[in-house]
Design a protein around this motif. Structure first.
Motif, PDB file in Angstrom:
ATOM      1  N   VAL A   1       0.830  -1.208   0.000  1.00  0.00           N
ATOM      2  CA  VAL A   1       0.000   0.000   0.000  1.00  0.00           C
ATOM      3  C   VAL A   1       0.865   1.258   0.000  1.00  0.00           C
ATOM      4  CG1 VAL A   1      -1.859   1.205   1.213  1.00  0.00           C
ATOM      5  CG2 VAL A   1      -1.828  -1.283   1.152  1.00  0.00           C
TER       6      VAL A   1
ATOM      7  N   ARG B   1       3.412   1.741  -1.854  1.00  0.00           N
ATOM      8  CA  ARG B   1       3.628   2.055  -3.272  1.00  0.00           C
ATOM      9  C   ARG B   1       2.398   2.721  -3.879  1.00  0.00           C
ATOM     10  NH1 ARG B   1       8.318  -0.092  -5.387  1.00  0.00           N
ATOM     11  NH2 ARG B   1       7.911   1.553  -6.894  1.00  0.00           N
ATOM     12  N   MET B   2       1.212   2.295  -3.450  1.00  0.00           N
ATOM     13  CA  MET B   2      -0.012   2.940  -3.923  1.00  0.00           C
ATOM     14  C   MET B   2      -0.097   4.371  -3.402  1.00  0.00           C
ATOM     15  SD  MET B   2      -2.727  -0.160  -3.306  1.00  0.00           S
ATOM     16  CE  MET B   2      -2.365  -1.844  -3.797  1.00  0.00           C
ATOM     17  N   ARG B   3       0.196   4.553  -2.128  1.00  0.00           N
ATOM     18  CA  ARG B   3       0.178   5.890  -1.532  1.00  0.00           C
ATOM     19  C   ARG B   3       1.199   6.800  -2.218  1.00  0.00           C
ATOM     20  NH1 ARG B   3      -2.249   9.991   1.387  1.00  0.00           N
ATOM     21  NH2 ARG B   3      -0.654  11.213   2.429  1.00  0.00           N
TER      22      ARG B   3
ATOM     23  N   TYR C   1      -0.176   7.829  -5.568  1.00  0.00           N
ATOM     24  CA  TYR C   1      -1.294   8.766  -5.408  1.00  0.00           C
ATOM     25  C   TYR C   1      -0.788  10.156  -5.031  1.00  0.00           C
ATOM     26  CZ  TYR C   1      -5.490  10.907  -3.417  1.00  0.00           C
ATOM     27  OH  TYR C   1      -6.510  11.767  -3.126  1.00  0.00           O
TER      28      TYR C   1
ATOM     29  N   ALA D   1      -3.250   4.445  -9.161  1.00  0.00           N
ATOM     30  CA  ALA D   1      -2.297   4.241  -8.067  1.00  0.00           C
ATOM     31  C   ALA D   1      -2.330   2.791  -7.589  1.00  0.00           C
ATOM     32  CB  ALA D   1      -2.619   5.182  -6.913  1.00  0.00           C
ATOM     33  N   ILE D   2      -3.521   2.168  -7.583  1.00  0.00           N
ATOM     34  CA  ILE D   2      -3.619   0.753  -7.212  1.00  0.00           C
ATOM     35  C   ILE D   2      -2.848  -0.103  -8.208  1.00  0.00           C
ATOM     36  CG2 ILE D   2      -5.211  -1.187  -6.941  1.00  0.00           C
ATOM     37  CD1 ILE D   2      -7.311   0.838  -5.982  1.00  0.00           C
TER      38      ILE D   2
ATOM     39  N   SER E   1      -0.361   0.860 -10.106  1.00  0.00           N
ATOM     40  CA  SER E   1       1.071   1.116  -9.933  1.00  0.00           C
ATOM     41  C   SER E   1       1.623   0.365  -8.735  1.00  0.00           C
ATOM     42  CB  SER E   1       1.315   2.621  -9.774  1.00  0.00           C
ATOM     43  OG  SER E   1       0.936   3.328 -10.941  1.00  0.00           O
ATOM     44  N   GLY E   2       0.851   0.320  -7.652  1.00  0.00           N
ATOM     45  CA  GLY E   2       1.290  -0.414  -6.474  1.00  0.00           C
ATOM     46  C   GLY E   2       1.482  -1.887  -6.770  1.00  0.00           C
TER      47      GLY E   2
ATOM     48  N   PRO F   1      -7.132  -4.284  -2.644  1.00  0.00           N
ATOM     49  CA  PRO F   1      -7.436  -3.476  -3.833  1.00  0.00           C
ATOM     50  C   PRO F   1      -8.932  -3.282  -4.052  1.00  0.00           C
ATOM     51  CG  PRO F   1      -6.677  -5.670  -4.465  1.00  0.00           C
ATOM     52  CD  PRO F   1      -6.423  -5.536  -3.008  1.00  0.00           C
TER      53      PRO F   1
END
Length: 762
Positions: free
Chosen positions: A617, A619-621, A624, A633-634, A636-637, A691
């Protein structure tokens, strides 16, 4: 945080030889200290505040002549061919066996044929003798154990069935080949993940270095801090697990940074600044979970938890210092030979283009984004169904009845149960404290009469008094076995009668013995479960809220963890208590679940689950915060983190599953429970539930109330400040290069500096 770790990573990369030498020196120093330290003490298994422990403490004071710590052996004899064990030739064979066990460490050997001994069954087919030793079971000489085995063999040669119970033949349980299997599978998974033998070996070597320092330190401090040899068991398991995970996370990010065209030192700095930040906070959640074991108030668990937490701290320090130093040493070999040949100048793969086929993580993330409700419902219903058996879970501790059926301890257990009743293997020890009574002997007699009149009691022995005549012990044989719920009910009934007895006689009645200890231990575990969960999940929630600047993300992480742990416990109950698939897994005897299992699983799995949560998460943050839409962003994570999390989870599942092959049922249970818990958490919760929930929440997933946003410090785990710092550094380096070129010194060094910093994305 990210900026500090970025600088630390670059420093470790530049001074890699010094950093490596420092860690090697620490490893050598810890190993030397461990080799020269005094032997570690034995486990001090105490249950402070319980009635069983109070009784043991009273016996230690009032019966100092008794050696409660000495090992015991129970030799069980059965006649063959329908004869009786009391026949003349069989009595002579028993006497020969008992003479053979006499030795330097033997304190006493009971005579089963003595008057009123009660050691011969009613049908006279079976008898038993108790051998007491001067030292604990773990300190018995090998020669003494061998004499005991030879004596039993002598009785068999004379025509008797002879088996040996008690703890005198206790040996460390066979752990199977779990560690070997785990290391082999870890190496294979890392090879597949990295495509390079060097890159695969790096996480293993750095993790082993950290574990070596941690375990050696525990051994060196064992005598000083009272850390037994078993204290290092949990530390080794967790230290190796998180050590591999953390090194894997940072090495993977380093490779990704090189793939984007970074210079090696810059890539190491950014890998430690970003993935290293996730490692630090993931490590903190593990430390919270392990240190929180102290809330159970069982000294051995507290020491195990704190020792394992210290090993995790070492693993974090290794990850943010030794790993970047090792990355500097391996150079271009961090990639496989095929990649290096295709890109000889950089040694790194070319950045992906628009035509590059997306990986499995990206394809899965896009699938979940298209059907978030369906994925979420299926995942939650599946785990919820698996968790249903938890409602029928019974807790207990292992005894000889849980041993494999081919062991002499299990055979002795079954022979005694058949001849004397199921409760004979779990007698209750009653202690009558008559120091405040006017007539202690009358009080002890009344206690025996009261207990004899209770349902479920087969026999009560006459009171045995100490030298002062004010404290007595009684042995109570229940009808049911040690792990039977009816036996627990009897213990509670006797304790209820104790209050009335004290009011009438002034004497206190305490219930102890191995069976009562098991019951009290299970109760302590039950009572501590909710406070432990509240402490661990609560502190981790605050920590994750600090990391992700969100309320929904840590709440989702905590609920998902609880769901996966309950599902894993449900699977354990179904297999080891109900017997489903027991034959397939080699489970010979079903029974209650080990009392430590729920809390132990919560501590271990919570730490590893939060590792995966933080790394995925984060990586998602990061994506974003740097401008991507929530859905992208999800993706990409998952593009950057799914493969690494999958590899880490497969390694841990393999390590734990390797212990399913152990002979000991408790080790088998632990291996199975931890393996399925990682399976559920990594591949159902983190890869599906996370996700799906984030897709449904959208931007609301990253919402934080303004009050909390102002109060909570910004730890910058996503590297936003690092991005600004590196951009500023690039501009300063470019200005210095321009000034140098204008001075006309002919130095073209500005070009590589400019190229190194031209892409400042994190």
């Amino acid at each position: 945080m990210a900026t500090f770790l970025y600088k630390l990573g670059r420093l470790a990369f530049r001074r890699r030889r010094i950093v490596a030498l420092v860690w090697v020196a620490l490893l050598v120093a810890a190993g030397t200290a461990a080799n020269t330290a005094s032997p570690p003490p034995d486990d001090d298994f105490a249950l402070p505040g319980t009635e069983a422990q109070q009784a043991f403490d009273l016996l230690e004071r009032q019966f100092p002549e008794a050696n409660a710590d000495g090992a015991t052996a129970r030799l069980v004899f059965r006649a063959k061919d329908g004869s009786t064990v009391t026949a003349q030739d069989n009595r002579a064979a028993v006497a020969d066996v008992l003479d053979a066990v006499e030795g330097k460490e033997t304190v006493s050997v009971s005579d089963p044929f003595a008057q009123r001994s009660g050691a011969v069954s009613r049908d006279r087919s079976t008898a038993y003798a108790v051998v007491s030793y001067a030292v604990p079971a773990m300190e018995l000489a090998d020669a003494t154990r061998e004499d005991l085995r030879d004596a039993a063999a002598l009785g068999r040669d004379d025509g008797l069935v002879v088996e040996t119970g008690g703890d005198a033949l206790f040996a460390e349980p066979d752990m199977g080949d779990g560690e070997i299997i785990g290391v082999v599978v870890a190496a294979l998974v890392l090879m597949i993940t990295f495509g390079s033998l060097v890159a695969a070996g790096l996480p293993l070597l750095t993790a082993l270095a950290g574990v070596g320092i941690g375990i050696s330190s525990i051994a060196a401090l064992g005598a000083t801090l009272g850390l037994s040899a078993t204290t290092s068991t949990l530390a080794m398991m967790i230290g190796l697990a998180v050590g591999i995970d953390y090194a894997l996370f940072i090495a993977s990010r380093y490779r990704a940074e090189l793939g984007e065209g970074r210079e090696r030192e810059e890539a190491a700095g950014r890998a430690v600044g970003t993935a290293g930040s996730a490692v630090v906070f993931a490590g903190l959640t593990v430390v919270i979970a392990l240190a929180g074991l102290s809330i159970v108030n069982i000294p051995v668990l507290t020491k195990m938890g704190l020792a394992a937490a210290a090993t995790v701290v070492i693993a974090v320090l290794v990850a943010v210092t030794l790993v970047p130093a090792a990355l500097g040493m391996v150079g271009k070999r961090i990639f496989g030979r095929k990649v290096r040949r295709a890109n000889p100048e950089t040694g790194a793969p070319a950045p992906p283009t628009a035509d590059t086929r997306p990986g499995g993580g990206v394809r899965w993330a896009r699938f979940v984004l298209r059907r978030p409700i369906g994925v979420l419902v299926i995942a939650v219903l599946s785990l919820g169904t698996l968790a249903l058996p938890v409602s029928d879970m019974r807790l207990g501790l292992p005894d000889a009845g849980n041993q494999p059926t081919d062991t002499t301890q299990r055979k002795a257990y079954d022979m005694l149960s058949d001849a004397f009743g199921a409760g004979f293997n779990g007698p209750l020890l009653l202690v009558v404290d008559g120091r405040r009574s006017d007539d202690p002997q009358a009080a002890a007699g009344r206690a025996a009469k009261t207990v004899q009149g209770l349902d479920g009691v087969v026999a009560v022995s006459p009171p045995m008094f100490n030298k002062d005549g004010d404290t007595a012990t009684l042995s109570v044989i229940p009808e049911t076995g040690p792990s039977d719920p009816e036996t627990e009910h009897l213990v509670r009934e006797i304790r209820d009668e104790a209050d009335g007895l004290e009011q009438r006689t002034g004497a206190a009645l305490l219930v102890s013995g191995a069976t009562a200890v098991t019951i009290d231990f299970s109760q302590v575990m039950n009572d501590a479960l909710v406070p432990y969960l509240a402490l661990v999940v609560g502190l981790a929630f605050l920590l994750l809220m600090l990391v992700f600047r969100s309320v929904a993300v840590p709440l989702k992480a905590a609920l998902g963890f609880l769901l996966s742990v309950l599902a894993a416990l449900g699977a354990v109950v179904a297999v080891f208590q109900w017997g489903w698939l027991a034959g397939l897994l080699g489970v010979e005897q079903t029974g209650p679940i080990m009392s430590m299992m729920p809390i132990f699983m919560i501590g271990v799995i919570f730490g590893l689950a939060m590792d995966y949560e933080v790394f995925l998460v984060t990586r998602m943050r990061e994506a974003y915060v740097h401008g991507e839409e929530p859905a992208q962003a999800i993706v990409s994570g998952f593009q950057l983190g799914a493969r690494v999390v999958t590899a880490a989870a497969v390694i841990m599942i393999s390590v734990f599953a390797g212990f399913i092959g152990a002979e000991d049922s408790m080790i088998k249970m632990m291996g199975f429970g931890l393996a399925v818990a990682i399976l559920f958490d990594a591949f159902v919760v983190r890869m599906a539930v996370v996700p799906a929930v984030l897709a449904l929440l959208g931007r609301r997933a990253w919402w934080l109330p303004r009050v909390l946003d102002r109060v909570l410090p910004n730890v910058d785990v996503e590297g936003e400040r690092l991005r600004a710092y590196t951009a500023k550094s690039a501009a300063a380096d470019a200005a210095d290069g321009t000034a140098t070129g204008a001075a006309g010194d002919g130095d073209s060094g500005a070009v590589p500096v400019q190229r190194e910093h031209e892409d400042t994305r994190v």
